[in-house]
Design a protein around this motif. Structure first.
Motif, PDB file in Angstrom:
ATOM      1  N   MET A   1       0.830  -1.196   0.000  1.00  0.00           N
ATOM      2  CA  MET A   1       0.000   0.000   0.000  1.00  0.00           C
ATOM      3  C   MET A   1       0.874   1.260   0.000  1.00  0.00           C
ATOM      4  SD  MET A   1      -3.234   0.401   2.468  1.00  0.00           S
ATOM      5  CE  MET A   1      -2.813   1.832   3.397  1.00  0.00           C
ATOM      6  N   GLY A   2       1.976   1.197   0.746  1.00  0.00           N
ATOM      7  CA  GLY A   2       2.899   2.325   0.790  1.00  0.00           C
ATOM      8  C   GLY A   2       3.498   2.621  -0.572  1.00  0.00           C
ATOM      9  N   ILE A   3       3.812   1.547  -1.297  1.00  0.00           N
ATOM     10  CA  ILE A   3       4.404   1.756  -2.619  1.00  0.00           C
ATOM     11  C   ILE A   3       3.387   2.388  -3.569  1.00  0.00           C
ATOM     12  CG2 ILE A   3       5.268   0.498  -4.639  1.00  0.00           C
ATOM     13  CD1 ILE A   3       6.474  -1.355  -2.180  1.00  0.00           C
ATOM     14  N   ILE A   4       2.143   1.920  -3.466  1.00  0.00           N
ATOM     15  CA  ILE A   4       1.081   2.529  -4.274  1.00  0.00           C
ATOM     16  C   ILE A   4       0.933   4.011  -3.895  1.00  0.00           C
ATOM     17  CG2 ILE A   4      -1.404   2.510  -4.765  1.00  0.00           C
ATOM     18  CD1 ILE A   4      -1.293  -0.559  -4.259  1.00  0.00           C
ATOM     19  N   SER A   5       0.966   4.300  -2.600  1.00  0.00           N
ATOM     20  CA  SER A   5       0.848   5.698  -2.166  1.00  0.00           C
ATOM     21  C   SER A   5       1.968   6.560  -2.747  1.00  0.00           C
ATOM     22  CB  SER A   5       0.908   5.816  -0.647  1.00  0.00           C
ATOM     23  OG  SER A   5      -0.015   4.962  -0.045  1.00  0.00           O
ATOM     24  N   ALA A   6       3.183   6.034  -2.703  1.00  0.00           N
ATOM     25  CA  ALA A   6       4.316   6.798  -3.226  1.00  0.00           C
ATOM     26  C   ALA A   6       4.096   7.119  -4.704  1.00  0.00           C
ATOM     27  CB  ALA A   6       5.617   6.016  -3.050  1.00  0.00           C
ATOM     28  N   PHE A   7       3.614   6.118  -5.426  1.00  0.00           N
ATOM     29  CA  PHE A   7       3.324   6.256  -6.848  1.00  0.00           C
ATOM     30  C   PHE A   7       2.292   7.371  -7.082  1.00  0.00           C
ATOM     31  CE2 PHE A   7       2.358   4.714 -11.062  1.00  0.00           C
ATOM     32  CZ  PHE A   7       3.469   3.958 -11.416  1.00  0.00           C
ATOM     33  N   VAL A   8       1.211   7.306  -6.309  1.00  0.00           N
ATOM     34  CA  VAL A   8       0.127   8.274  -6.464  1.00  0.00           C
ATOM     35  C   VAL A   8       0.593   9.695  -6.099  1.00  0.00           C
ATOM     36  CG1 VAL A   8      -2.138   8.968  -5.572  1.00  0.00           C
ATOM     37  CG2 VAL A   8      -1.687   6.570  -6.090  1.00  0.00           C
TER      38      VAL A   8
ATOM     39  N   MET B   1       3.084   5.896   4.826  1.00  0.00           N
ATOM     40  CA  MET B   1       3.381   5.024   3.683  1.00  0.00           C
ATOM     41  C   MET B   1       4.764   4.400   3.751  1.00  0.00           C
ATOM     42  SD  MET B   1       4.481   7.432   0.600  1.00  0.00           S
ATOM     43  CE  MET B   1       6.017   6.522   0.518  1.00  0.00           C
ATOM     44  N   GLY B   2       5.470   4.600   4.837  1.00  0.00           N
ATOM     45  CA  GLY B   2       6.736   3.890   4.974  1.00  0.00           C
ATOM     46  C   GLY B   2       7.960   4.633   4.469  1.00  0.00           C
TER      47      GLY B   2
ATOM     48  N   TRP C   1      -6.681  13.796  -3.161  1.00  0.00           N
ATOM     49  CA  TRP C   1      -7.602  13.371  -2.097  1.00  0.00           C
ATOM     50  C   TRP C   1      -7.311  11.944  -1.652  1.00  0.00           C
ATOM     51  CZ3 TRP C   1     -11.079   9.859  -0.382  1.00  0.00           C
ATOM     52  CH2 TRP C   1     -11.974  10.270   0.631  1.00  0.00           C
ATOM     53  N   LEU C   2      -7.164  11.063  -2.631  1.00  0.00           N
ATOM     54  CA  LEU C   2      -6.961   9.638  -2.355  1.00  0.00           C
ATOM     55  C   LEU C   2      -5.723   9.408  -1.494  1.00  0.00           C
ATOM     56  CD1 LEU C   2      -7.859   6.688  -3.192  1.00  0.00           C
ATOM     57  CD2 LEU C   2      -6.071   6.828  -4.936  1.00  0.00           C
ATOM     58  N   SER C   3      -4.639  10.099  -1.805  1.00  0.00           N
ATOM     59  CA  SER C   3      -3.418   9.853  -1.034  1.00  0.00           C
ATOM     60  C   SER C   3      -3.535  10.444   0.361  1.00  0.00           C
ATOM     61  CB  SER C   3      -2.202  10.399  -1.771  1.00  0.00           C
ATOM     62  OG  SER C   3      -2.359  11.771  -2.022  1.00  0.00           O
ATOM     63  N   ALA C   4      -3.860  11.735   0.453  1.00  0.00           N
ATOM     64  CA  ALA C   4      -3.827  12.393   1.758  1.00  0.00           C
ATOM     65  C   ALA C   4      -4.939  11.907   2.678  1.00  0.00           C
ATOM     66  CB  ALA C   4      -3.904  13.909   1.585  1.00  0.00           C
ATOM     67  N   ASN C   5      -6.142  11.768   2.140  1.00  0.00           N
ATOM     68  CA  ASN C   5      -7.283  11.503   3.022  1.00  0.00           C
ATOM     69  C   ASN C   5      -7.639  10.037   3.148  1.00  0.00           C
ATOM     70  OD1 ASN C   5      -7.281  14.230   3.166  1.00  0.00           O
ATOM     71  ND2 ASN C   5      -9.165  14.545   2.004  1.00  0.00           N
TER      72      ASN C   5
ATOM     73  N   LEU D   1      -5.238   6.873   1.601  1.00  0.00           N
ATOM     74  CA  LEU D   1      -4.114   5.931   1.659  1.00  0.00           C
ATOM     75  C   LEU D   1      -3.202   6.164   2.865  1.00  0.00           C
ATOM     76  CD1 LEU D   1      -3.170   5.798  -2.140  1.00  0.00           C
ATOM     77  CD2 LEU D   1      -4.200   3.962  -0.790  1.00  0.00           C
ATOM     78  N   LEU D   2      -2.831   7.428   3.109  1.00  0.00           N
ATOM     79  CA  LEU D   2      -1.900   7.690   4.212  1.00  0.00           C
ATOM     80  C   LEU D   2      -2.518   7.415   5.581  1.00  0.00           C
ATOM     81  CD1 LEU D   2      -0.088  10.932   2.920  1.00  0.00           C
ATOM     82  CD2 LEU D   2       0.703   8.563   2.754  1.00  0.00           C
ATOM     83  N   PRO D   3      -3.730   7.945   5.863  1.00  0.00           N
ATOM     84  CA  PRO D   3      -4.323   7.627   7.171  1.00  0.00           C
ATOM     85  C   PRO D   3      -4.540   6.123   7.371  1.00  0.00           C
ATOM     86  CG  PRO D   3      -5.468   9.481   6.185  1.00  0.00           C
ATOM     87  CD  PRO D   3      -4.526   8.958   5.139  1.00  0.00           C
ATOM     88  N   LEU D   4      -4.969   5.422   6.327  1.00  0.00           N
ATOM     89  CA  LEU D   4      -5.175   3.981   6.463  1.00  0.00           C
ATOM     90  C   LEU D   4      -3.833   3.283   6.704  1.00  0.00           C
ATOM     91  CD1 LEU D   4      -7.348   1.808   6.386  1.00  0.00           C
ATOM     92  CD2 LEU D   4      -6.850   1.469   3.965  1.00  0.00           C
ATOM     93  N   GLY D   5      -2.818   3.697   5.958  1.00  0.00           N
ATOM     94  CA  GLY D   5      -1.477   3.157   6.209  1.00  0.00           C
ATOM     95  C   GLY D   5      -1.069   3.415   7.649  1.00  0.00           C
ATOM     96  N   GLY D   6      -1.404   4.609   8.154  1.00  0.00           N
ATOM     97  CA  GLY D   6      -1.082   4.968   9.533  1.00  0.00           C
ATOM     98  C   GLY D   6      -1.753   4.032  10.524  1.00  0.00           C
ATOM     99  N   VAL D   7      -3.009   3.690  10.266  1.00  0.00           N
ATOM    100  CA  VAL D   7      -3.722   2.758  11.142  1.00  0.00           C
ATOM    101  C   VAL D   7      -2.959   1.435  11.237  1.00  0.00           C
ATOM    102  CG1 VAL D   7      -5.802   1.330  11.363  1.00  0.00           C
ATOM    103  CG2 VAL D   7      -6.019   3.747  10.771  1.00  0.00           C
TER     104      VAL D   7
END
Ligand code: TRP
Length: 455
Positions: free
Chosen positions: A96-103, A235-236, A384-388, A390-396
């Motif tokens: 998920m972190g890698i996808i976030s970095a990409f986005v 996201m790591g 929106w997808l990354s900040a609101n 992917l990142l918070p979910l990764g944080g969880v």
């Protein structure tokens, strides 16, 4: 530095100033471009308060958690989970972190490209003699053009790839240590000019006087998202950097220093932008273009504005670059270790792939401006997808992993450096990891997307 850094990650060497690099990752367009624009869209002071609350509780905890996981595992964002929880599915958090970095990289390079355009404009004295309306017009016509924003974006991606390839990382510590304080100094000087403009008071009131009627679930989610985005957490990226941190580094104070620098610079950016927003009649909710429509006006009203303009956009470019390399490094480190690619191949391949999505983000302001999903352009969706999300979910997942899977013994070991230093807030930290952060993030997210009704 422990000696067991896998050779596949030797693009970063032991001399690499990790703390400077992590601060360089955190401080970037998120502070200077994104912070003012989301504050403006979400009503100002009340948003700021909630944002600060998130930084102090969830933000610092997730950042410290990432550093702990990284240093403990001595591994990249994906490898860390494989190594610390073998045979489980926790490595999916790394994916998920890698996808976030990409986005993030895809739309971040759009704005970094705008920064390059403004650097060139500043050098060519392109703002000179223009009033606020003309400066906004200039931004609009640039934003709506096709070739230039795309070229700048590609150039910026090329710069990022060159740093990741060339091992220039050794130089980064030196540059960050010199250039970041310079950027801060410049911002402080611009703050002074901004708050002495006619009508500045309204901007300061907007930023600092909370109006709680502006708060709803969506605003709270935006504040959380901005906290994650600005601190480079969720996201790591800081797992990867944490793996290079020395054993004797006091992780909690490192975390506080970075959080303080990051938040301080964001607030300064607010003090620089909002008085000028009101003084020059720009709409605070102008969105992604806000700082680009405001900054040139401030330079116009300063003695030595030409030099200030050139240096400001130059330093902003560097700040953006130290952020994008932290993002691309996550993808590249993974490709090298998991896909067994060479650093060169991974860098070129992924920089190119990200540029394709990045091109779509850039064209969201011109050719594709009418193409909308969920009522938003491609750019706005990626943002929106990354900040609101992917990142918070990764944080969880990160806090649950550290709090529940690795557990108190490892946490205590890492924050006290094997008991050599005390950590007063250890119990609170573990409570936040185990309960507060995961529950709060999930509630804020669900409430933000309207699951509980309202908004
Ligand atoms: N924090 C950076 C900024 O404010 C952007 C960034 C770099 C980032 N690396 C990240 C955001 C990792 C989230 C995760 O500009």
């Amino acid at each position: 530095m422990t000696g067991n850094i896998p050779s596949s990650r030797d693009g970063f060497t032991s001399k690499f100033g990790v703390v400077a690099a992590a601060a360089g990752s955190a401080v970037g367009l998120g502070n200077i471009w994104r912070f003012p624009y989301v504050v403006g869209e979400n009503g100002g002071g009340a948003f700021l308060l909630i944002y600060l609350g998130f930084i102090l509780t969830i933000g610092v905890s997730v950042m410290l958690a990432e550093f702990i996981i990284g240093r403990r595992s001595q591994s990249n964002a994906l490898g860390a989970f494989k190594k610390l929880a073998p045979g489980s599915v926790w490595w999916l958090v790394g994916v998920m972190g890698i996808i976030s970095a990409f986005v993030i990289l895809s739309f971040y390079t759009t704005i970094a490209g705008w920064t390059l355009e403004y650097l060139i404009q500043a050098i060519g004295n392109g703002f000179s003699g223009k009033n606020a309306a003309e400066i906004s017009g200039m931004f609009d016509s640039f934003q709506h053009s096709t070739a230039r924003p795309l070229l700048w974006q590609l150039l910026f991606m090329g710069l990022t790839a060159a740093v990741i390839l060339g091992g220039v990382q050794k130089g980064i510590e030196k540059y960050t240590k010199l250039l970041m304080p310079m950027l801060v100094l410049l911002i402080v000087i611009m703050c002074v000019r901004s708050v002495t403009l006619d009508g500045a008071g309204e901007g300061l009131r907007f930023l600092f006087k909370p109006d709680f009627s502006k708060i709803n679930g969506n605003v709270v989610l935006e504040a959380l998202g901005q906290a994650f985005f600005s601190m480079s957490i969720g996201m790591g990226a800081l797992i990867t950097y944490g793996s290079y941190v020395q054993k004797d580094n006091h992780l909690p104070s490192t975390t506080f220093q970075i959080a303080l620098a990051d938040t301080g610079i964001a607030i300064l950016a607010g003090v620089m932008i909002f008085p000028a927003v009101f003084a020059f009649g720009v709409q605070p909710d102008a969105g992604t273009g806000l700082v680009f429509q405001v900054l040139p006006n401030i330079f116009q009203q300063m003695p030595g504005g030409y030099i200030f303009g050139v240096f400001f956009f130059l330093l902003l470019t560097v700040a953006a670059l130290t952020s994008t390399i932290s993002l691309l490094e996550v993808v590249v480190a993974w490709a090298i270790e998991e896909l067994k690619m060479t650093r060169r191949k991974a860098t070129i391949l992924f920089a190119a792939a990200i540029s394709v999505l990045g091109g779509l983000a850039t064209l969201s302001f011109s050719e594709l401006s009418e193409f909308k999903l969920f009522g938003k352009t491609i750019f706005d969706n990626l943002d929106w997808l990354s900040a609101n999300f992917l990142l918070p979910l990764g944080g969880v997942f990160i806090v649950i992993f550290l709090g529940w899977i690795l557990g108190s013994k490892i946490i205590a070991d890492e924050v006290t450096n094997q008991g050599t230093i005390k950590m007063k807030l250890l119990k609170i930290f573990i409570f936040i990891l185990r309960y507060l952060a995961p529950i709060a993030i999930l509630l804020v997210f669900l409430n933000g997307i309207g699951v509980f009704g309202g908004n």
